[in-house]
Design a protein around this motif. Sequence first.
Motif, PDB file in Angstrom:
ATOM      1  N   TYR A 196       0.945  -1.373  -0.149  1.00 17.13           N
ATOM      2  CA  TYR A 196       0.051   0.010  -0.031  1.00 17.13           C
ATOM      3  C   TYR A 196       0.912   1.192   0.055  1.00 17.13           C
ATOM      4  O   TYR A 196       1.526   1.375   0.799  1.00 17.13           O
ATOM      5  CB  TYR A 196      -0.897  -0.115   1.203  1.00 17.13           C
ATOM      6  CG  TYR A 196      -2.049  -1.108   1.088  1.00 17.13           C
ATOM      7  CD1 TYR A 196      -3.130  -0.720   0.099  1.00 17.13           C
ATOM      8  CD2 TYR A 196      -1.810  -2.223   1.761  1.00 17.13           C
ATOM      9  CE1 TYR A 196      -4.191  -1.667   0.230  1.00 17.13           C
ATOM     10  CE2 TYR A 196      -2.976  -3.251   1.622  1.00 17.13           C
ATOM     11  CZ  TYR A 196      -4.045  -2.937   0.815  1.00 17.13           C
ATOM     12  OH  TYR A 196      -5.069  -3.928   0.792  1.00 17.13           O
ATOM     13  N   ILE A 197       0.816   1.908  -1.244  1.00 14.70           N
ATOM     14  CA  ILE A 197       1.543   3.287  -1.045  1.00 14.70           C
ATOM     15  C   ILE A 197       0.538   4.396  -0.811  1.00 14.70           C
ATOM     16  O   ILE A 197      -0.254   4.818  -1.634  1.00 14.70           O
ATOM     17  CB  ILE A 197       2.118   3.143  -2.691  1.00 14.70           C
ATOM     18  CG1 ILE A 197       3.018   1.827  -2.733  1.00 14.70           C
ATOM     19  CG2 ILE A 197       3.159   4.431  -3.070  1.00 14.70           C
ATOM     20  CD1 ILE A 197       3.846   1.886  -4.382  1.00 14.70           C
ATOM     21  N   GLN A 198       1.058   5.274  -0.147  1.00 11.17           N
ATOM     22  CA  GLN A 198       0.233   6.486   0.260  1.00 11.17           C
ATOM     23  C   GLN A 198       0.635   7.396  -0.714  1.00 11.17           C
ATOM     24  O   GLN A 198       2.005   7.738  -0.992  1.00 11.17           O
ATOM     25  CB  GLN A 198       0.382   7.081   1.808  1.00 11.17           C
ATOM     26  CG  GLN A 198       0.293   6.060   2.769  1.00 11.17           C
ATOM     27  CD  GLN A 198      -1.369   5.621   3.016  1.00 11.17           C
ATOM     28  OE1 GLN A 198      -2.045   6.562   2.460  1.00 11.17           O
ATOM     29  NE2 GLN A 198      -1.529   4.635   3.550  1.00 11.17           N
ATOM     30  N   THR A 199      -0.313   8.316  -1.233  1.00 16.96           N
ATOM     31  CA  THR A 199       0.298   9.249  -2.262  1.00 16.96           C
ATOM     32  C   THR A 199       0.353  10.649  -1.668  1.00 16.96           C
ATOM     33  O   THR A 199       0.484  11.567  -2.539  1.00 16.96           O
ATOM     34  CB  THR A 199      -1.096   9.271  -3.163  1.00 16.96           C
ATOM     35  OG1 THR A 199      -2.263   9.857  -2.918  1.00 16.96           O
ATOM     36  CG2 THR A 199      -1.261   7.830  -4.103  1.00 16.96           C
ATOM     37  N   THR A 200      -0.236  10.698  -0.500  1.00 13.61           N
ATOM     38  CA  THR A 200       0.174  11.931   0.066  1.00 13.61           C
ATOM     39  C   THR A 200       1.247  11.971   1.189  1.00 13.61           C
ATOM     40  O   THR A 200       1.517  10.961   2.091  1.00 13.61           O
ATOM     41  CB  THR A 200      -0.964  12.806   0.730  1.00 13.61           C
ATOM     42  OG1 THR A 200      -1.852  11.618   1.637  1.00 13.61           O
ATOM     43  CG2 THR A 200      -2.191  12.806  -0.474  1.00 13.61           C
ATOM     44  N   ASN A 201       1.771  13.252   1.702  1.00 15.90           N
ATOM     45  CA  ASN A 201       2.721  13.478   2.840  1.00 15.90           C
ATOM     46  C   ASN A 201       1.758  13.142   4.086  1.00 15.90           C
ATOM     47  O   ASN A 201       2.657  12.780   5.066  1.00 15.90           O
ATOM     48  CB  ASN A 201       3.507  14.568   2.987  1.00 15.90           C
ATOM     49  CG  ASN A 201       4.416  14.565   1.598  1.00 15.90           C
ATOM     50  OD1 ASN A 201       4.964  13.637   1.207  1.00 15.90           O
ATOM     51  ND2 ASN A 201       4.635  15.563   1.028  1.00 15.90           N
ATOM     52  N   PHE A 202       0.655  14.041   4.124  1.00 16.40           N
ATOM     53  CA  PHE A 202       0.011  13.759   5.430  1.00 16.40           C
ATOM     54  C   PHE A 202      -1.377  13.051   5.095  1.00 16.40           C
ATOM     55  O   PHE A 202      -2.142  13.075   4.077  1.00 16.40           O
ATOM     56  CB  PHE A 202      -0.466  15.148   5.676  1.00 16.40           C
ATOM     57  CG  PHE A 202       0.755  16.214   6.240  1.00 16.40           C
ATOM     58  CD1 PHE A 202       1.336  15.728   7.352  1.00 16.40           C
ATOM     59  CD2 PHE A 202       1.232  17.020   5.185  1.00 16.40           C
ATOM     60  CE1 PHE A 202       2.359  16.578   8.007  1.00 16.40           C
ATOM     61  CE2 PHE A 202       2.614  17.748   5.892  1.00 16.40           C
ATOM     62  CZ  PHE A 202       3.027  17.456   6.847  1.00 16.40           C
ATOM     63  N   LEU A 203      -1.750  12.328   6.258  1.00 18.91           N
ATOM     64  CA  LEU A 203      -3.152  11.765   6.078  1.00 18.91           C
ATOM     65  C   LEU A 203      -4.086  12.466   7.147  1.00 18.91           C
ATOM     66  O   LEU A 203      -3.789  12.615   8.434  1.00 18.91           O
ATOM     67  CB  LEU A 203      -3.092  10.357   6.827  1.00 18.91           C
ATOM     68  CG  LEU A 203      -4.142   9.279   6.740  1.00 18.91           C
ATOM     69  CD1 LEU A 203      -3.812   7.920   6.706  1.00 18.91           C
ATOM     70  CD2 LEU A 203      -5.182   9.582   7.932  1.00 18.91           C
ATOM     71  N   TYR A 204      -5.232  12.996   6.470  1.00 19.38           N
ATOM     72  CA  TYR A 204      -6.199  13.896   7.363  1.00 19.38           C
ATOM     73  C   TYR A 204      -7.494  12.894   7.737  1.00 19.38           C
ATOM     74  O   TYR A 204      -7.568  12.248   6.653  1.00 19.38           O
ATOM     75  CB  TYR A 204      -6.619  15.163   6.562  1.00 19.38           C
ATOM     76  CG  TYR A 204      -5.507  16.060   6.316  1.00 19.38           C
ATOM     77  CD1 TYR A 204      -5.209  16.988   7.386  1.00 19.38           C
ATOM     78  CD2 TYR A 204      -4.707  16.050   5.345  1.00 19.38           C
ATOM     79  CE1 TYR A 204      -4.167  17.955   7.448  1.00 19.38           C
ATOM     80  CE2 TYR A 204      -3.605  17.047   5.309  1.00 19.38           C
ATOM     81  CZ  TYR A 204      -3.544  17.823   6.141  1.00 19.38           C
ATOM     82  OH  TYR A 204      -2.599  18.884   5.885  1.00 19.38           O
ATOM     83  N   SER A 205      -7.726  12.894   8.755  1.00 19.61           N
ATOM     84  CA  SER A 205      -9.073  11.866   9.088  1.00 19.61           C
ATOM     85  C   SER A 205      -9.839  12.606  10.091  1.00 19.61           C
ATOM     86  O   SER A 205      -9.650  13.676  10.787  1.00 19.61           O
ATOM     87  CB  SER A 205      -8.627  10.679   9.382  1.00 19.61           C
ATOM     88  OG  SER A 205      -7.802  10.838  10.771  1.00 19.61           O
ATOM     89  N   LYS A 206     -11.092  12.172  10.250  1.00 19.17           N
ATOM     90  CA  LYS A 206     -11.906  12.333  11.302  1.00 19.17           C
ATOM     91  C   LYS A 206     -12.443  13.573  11.446  1.00 19.17           C
ATOM     92  O   LYS A 206     -12.268  14.353  12.564  1.00 19.17           O
ATOM     93  CB  LYS A 206     -11.424  11.575  12.756  1.00 19.17           C
ATOM     94  CG  LYS A 206     -11.090  10.075  12.675  1.00 19.17           C
ATOM     95  CD  LYS A 206     -10.601   9.756  14.010  1.00 19.17           C
ATOM     96  CE  LYS A 206     -10.454   8.249  14.052  1.00 19.17           C
ATOM     97  NZ  LYS A 206      -9.737   7.954  14.941  1.00 19.17           N
ATOM     98  N   PRO A 207     -12.959  14.347  10.430  1.00 18.35           N
ATOM     99  CA  PRO A 207     -13.361  15.641  10.619  1.00 18.35           C
ATOM    100  C   PRO A 207     -14.584  15.971  11.288  1.00 18.35           C
ATOM    101  O   PRO A 207     -15.473  15.211  11.475  1.00 18.35           O
ATOM    102  CB  PRO A 207     -13.701  15.909   9.142  1.00 18.35           C
ATOM    103  CG  PRO A 207     -14.185  14.749   8.554  1.00 18.35           C
ATOM    104  CD  PRO A 207     -13.247  13.914   9.084  1.00 18.35           C
TER     105      PRO A 207
END
Length: 334
Positions: free
Chosen positions: A70-81
């Motif tokens: 699994y390769i993440q495409t972003t530097n940061f993971l944003y979640s649970k807004p």
Amino acid sequence: MNMLNDMKYMKLIITMVLVLFLFSCKKDKPLICIDNPIAGCPEQYTARTTAYKNIQKWDENPNCLFMPNYIQTTNFLYSKPISNPNNSGEILIRRINQIGATFGDLCIYNFCDNSLKVIVDNSMSYRFDWSSDNWIIFNGHGGILWKVKPDGTNFIQLTDHGGVDAVWSPDGSKYLYRVTGLPTGSNMRVSFSDGSFDRIIPHNMQSWVWLSDKEVLFSNNNTIYKYNFEDEETILFASLPIQRASFMQYKYETLFVSANNGFYEIKNNESLYIDSSYLTYKSYHVQAITPNYLLLHRIIQDTSDYANCNVHVTNVISLYNRTTKEERMINLPY
């Protein structure tokens, strides 16, 4: 005669002062997003979002025999807004650095001025919530519950034991959470805003939301119940073809339910299936921030390179327009 002239001059001076005051107010008036961001800063929702790229792909005949990479495409993971209950132009989000971070930053994003502010640095885990009287509750290291003001001041420890998924009551006077580490019995507890104990709820819950200051809705599997604190009565609220509700919000006399197979709206005993979640396209933490806009966390998996055991994963925070059915990602610094 002189008295009349003096009165005329006085009126002229007062008029000029008022005109200057009004023009100065008009010139310096900031953008305000209280209650209705469309009225306060009409262009900001569109200006701060963009349409998705065509990255949702699926390989019909994968050749990878093992767990894919699994390769993440972003530097940061944003979640649970979580939306600010007093200002729908602001959202509270968790941000995790994709490279080696265990805990996340607690951040506030503002649609009006396009700012992202960190209020809790590398200390935040699990779920968090924003109260109507402007306190943010969150889990720190060890699952300890804390509360803090949105400007990052007034840290107050609320528990000396582990607890997760704390949710404020509508008036902000109490919060409901799950105690961790209990050997037996119900692990659902209500405490006052200062951390003092109020009561134990005799139910095990998968997700929960306050219906009023005296009632909560909670889910177990595909069933949603209503529990009243005063008479300790539990009644059926709704039964849906859902696969474990992970998040619920009650707003605009509507219950918004996020489940493993999609998200729903329930109003007047009628349910509406809005969006499906499946392997490569999932939604979490769906909630209304205005009558027309839904805020959500979207996960998209691109499996076009599955033959080489690669899956590219994109995590974004989005706005869903209930009228046009269009979903657009918020332009956060990913």
